[in-house]
Design a protein around this motif. Sequence first.
Motif, PDB file in Angstrom:
ATOM      1  N   SER A  75       0.977  -1.206  -0.084  1.00 64.48           N
ATOM      2  CA  SER A  75       0.079   0.015   0.005  1.00 64.48           C
ATOM      3  C   SER A  75       0.737   1.302  -0.128  1.00 64.48           C
ATOM      4  O   SER A  75       0.267   2.454  -0.027  1.00 64.48           O
ATOM      5  CB  SER A  75      -0.969  -0.080   1.406  1.00 64.48           C
ATOM      6  OG  SER A  75      -0.222  -0.005   2.458  1.00 64.48           O
ATOM      7  N   LYS A 118      -4.967  -5.408  -7.355  1.00 64.82           N
ATOM      8  CA  LYS A 118      -5.322  -5.385  -6.021  1.00 64.82           C
ATOM      9  C   LYS A 118      -6.923  -5.614  -5.537  1.00 64.82           C
ATOM     10  O   LYS A 118      -7.111  -6.201  -4.711  1.00 64.82           O
ATOM     11  CB  LYS A 118      -4.986  -4.029  -5.107  1.00 64.82           C
ATOM     12  CG  LYS A 118      -4.928  -4.250  -3.879  1.00 64.82           C
ATOM     13  CD  LYS A 118      -4.342  -2.913  -3.179  1.00 64.82           C
ATOM     14  CE  LYS A 118      -4.247  -2.713  -1.694  1.00 64.82           C
ATOM     15  NZ  LYS A 118      -3.453  -1.392  -1.213  1.00 64.82           N
ATOM     16  N   TYR A 119      -7.799  -4.717  -6.333  1.00 68.28           N
ATOM     17  CA  TYR A 119      -9.136  -4.827  -5.948  1.00 68.28           C
ATOM     18  C   TYR A 119     -10.050  -5.628  -6.910  1.00 68.28           C
ATOM     19  O   TYR A 119     -11.266  -5.586  -7.238  1.00 68.28           O
ATOM     20  CB  TYR A 119      -9.860  -3.476  -5.864  1.00 68.28           C
ATOM     21  CG  TYR A 119      -9.540  -2.769  -4.653  1.00 68.28           C
ATOM     22  CD1 TYR A 119      -9.777  -3.295  -3.298  1.00 68.28           C
ATOM     23  CD2 TYR A 119      -8.349  -1.970  -4.698  1.00 68.28           C
ATOM     24  CE1 TYR A 119      -9.273  -2.734  -2.156  1.00 68.28           C
ATOM     25  CE2 TYR A 119      -7.578  -1.435  -3.479  1.00 68.28           C
ATOM     26  CZ  TYR A 119      -8.190  -1.781  -2.253  1.00 68.28           C
ATOM     27  OH  TYR A 119      -7.877  -1.218  -1.116  1.00 68.28           O
ATOM     28  N   ARG A 162     -11.112  -0.144   4.414  1.00 70.01           N
ATOM     29  CA  ARG A 162     -10.693  -1.637   4.843  1.00 70.01           C
ATOM     30  C   ARG A 162     -11.916  -2.425   4.696  1.00 70.01           C
ATOM     31  O   ARG A 162     -11.498  -3.740   4.470  1.00 70.01           O
ATOM     32  CB  ARG A 162     -10.027  -1.379   6.186  1.00 70.01           C
ATOM     33  CG  ARG A 162      -8.663  -0.772   6.518  1.00 70.01           C
ATOM     34  CD  ARG A 162      -7.850  -1.394   7.450  1.00 70.01           C
ATOM     35  NE  ARG A 162      -6.453  -0.664   7.075  1.00 70.01           N
ATOM     36  CZ  ARG A 162      -6.388   0.534   7.745  1.00 70.01           C
ATOM     37  NH1 ARG A 162      -7.229   1.172   8.565  1.00 70.01           N
ATOM     38  NH2 ARG A 162      -4.939   0.892   7.463  1.00 70.01           N
ATOM     39  N   TYR A 165     -11.653  -3.155   1.211  1.00 71.77           N
ATOM     40  CA  TYR A 165     -10.633  -3.881   1.331  1.00 71.77           C
ATOM     41  C   TYR A 165     -10.888  -5.529   1.596  1.00 71.77           C
ATOM     42  O   TYR A 165     -10.680  -6.458   0.698  1.00 71.77           O
ATOM     43  CB  TYR A 165      -9.595  -3.475   2.088  1.00 71.77           C
ATOM     44  CG  TYR A 165      -8.078  -4.460   2.159  1.00 71.77           C
ATOM     45  CD1 TYR A 165      -7.102  -4.119   1.310  1.00 71.77           C
ATOM     46  CD2 TYR A 165      -8.183  -5.572   3.025  1.00 71.77           C
ATOM     47  CE1 TYR A 165      -5.988  -5.011   1.205  1.00 71.77           C
ATOM     48  CE2 TYR A 165      -6.948  -6.118   2.746  1.00 71.77           C
ATOM     49  CZ  TYR A 165      -5.953  -5.919   2.048  1.00 71.77           C
ATOM     50  OH  TYR A 165      -4.624  -6.958   1.848  1.00 71.77           O
ATOM     51  N   SER A 169     -10.456  -6.925  -2.220  1.00 76.16           N
ATOM     52  CA  SER A 169      -9.024  -7.170  -2.317  1.00 76.16           C
ATOM     53  C   SER A 169      -8.546  -8.712  -2.395  1.00 76.16           C
ATOM     54  O   SER A 169      -8.866  -9.633  -1.844  1.00 76.16           O
ATOM     55  CB  SER A 169      -8.115  -6.870  -1.041  1.00 76.16           C
ATOM     56  OG  SER A 169      -6.609  -7.040  -1.297  1.00 76.16           O
TER      57      SER A 169
END
Length: 180
Positions: A75, A118-119, A162, A165, A169
């Motif tokens: 990150s 990442k996502y 988060r 995430y 993620s």
Amino acid sequence: SGNYYHQGEIRKKELEQSCFLLGIPASDVTVIDHRDLPDNPAVEWDTRLLAAFVLKHIEANSINLVVTFDAGGVSGHANHISLYTALRYEYCCFEIFILFPCLGCRVLVLESVNLFRKYSSVLDVLLSCLLPRDALFILTEEETEQARRAMRCHRSQLLWFRHIYMLFSRYMMINSLRLL
């Protein structure tokens, strides 16, 4: 201790709860609270000092595998990058380069990926399988849910992003690593 927002004691307890859910006893959790290693996403830690702490912990606990962040810190968090830098220093420094193999310790670094990957959650599995890496971990649904439960223990850190995430993620279920 994770004291950036003056929540060090709370975060220590959350870490112990999270580790307990993952089957890690509190006696195996070490929190280093040192004034020269502040929890701050913008502060790079002293490489030699951090390397000395890590090496001492490896030796004291007969650790044979360390998993850490890569140079991107996943990150961009300066503290995460400092861990990578310290391990790289330990592993590549002449004296330590000789010592690490003698300790039987290997180092794996977690691959930082771009924001899209990442996502992209489980959709990244095919690409992750095709790209070169030394290790690839793909969690089952049950393991992914266990990871989410462990993350939920960190209530003081569960800001809106988060939660996103945890839902999207790839790192919640797919992790590609390289040997240092």
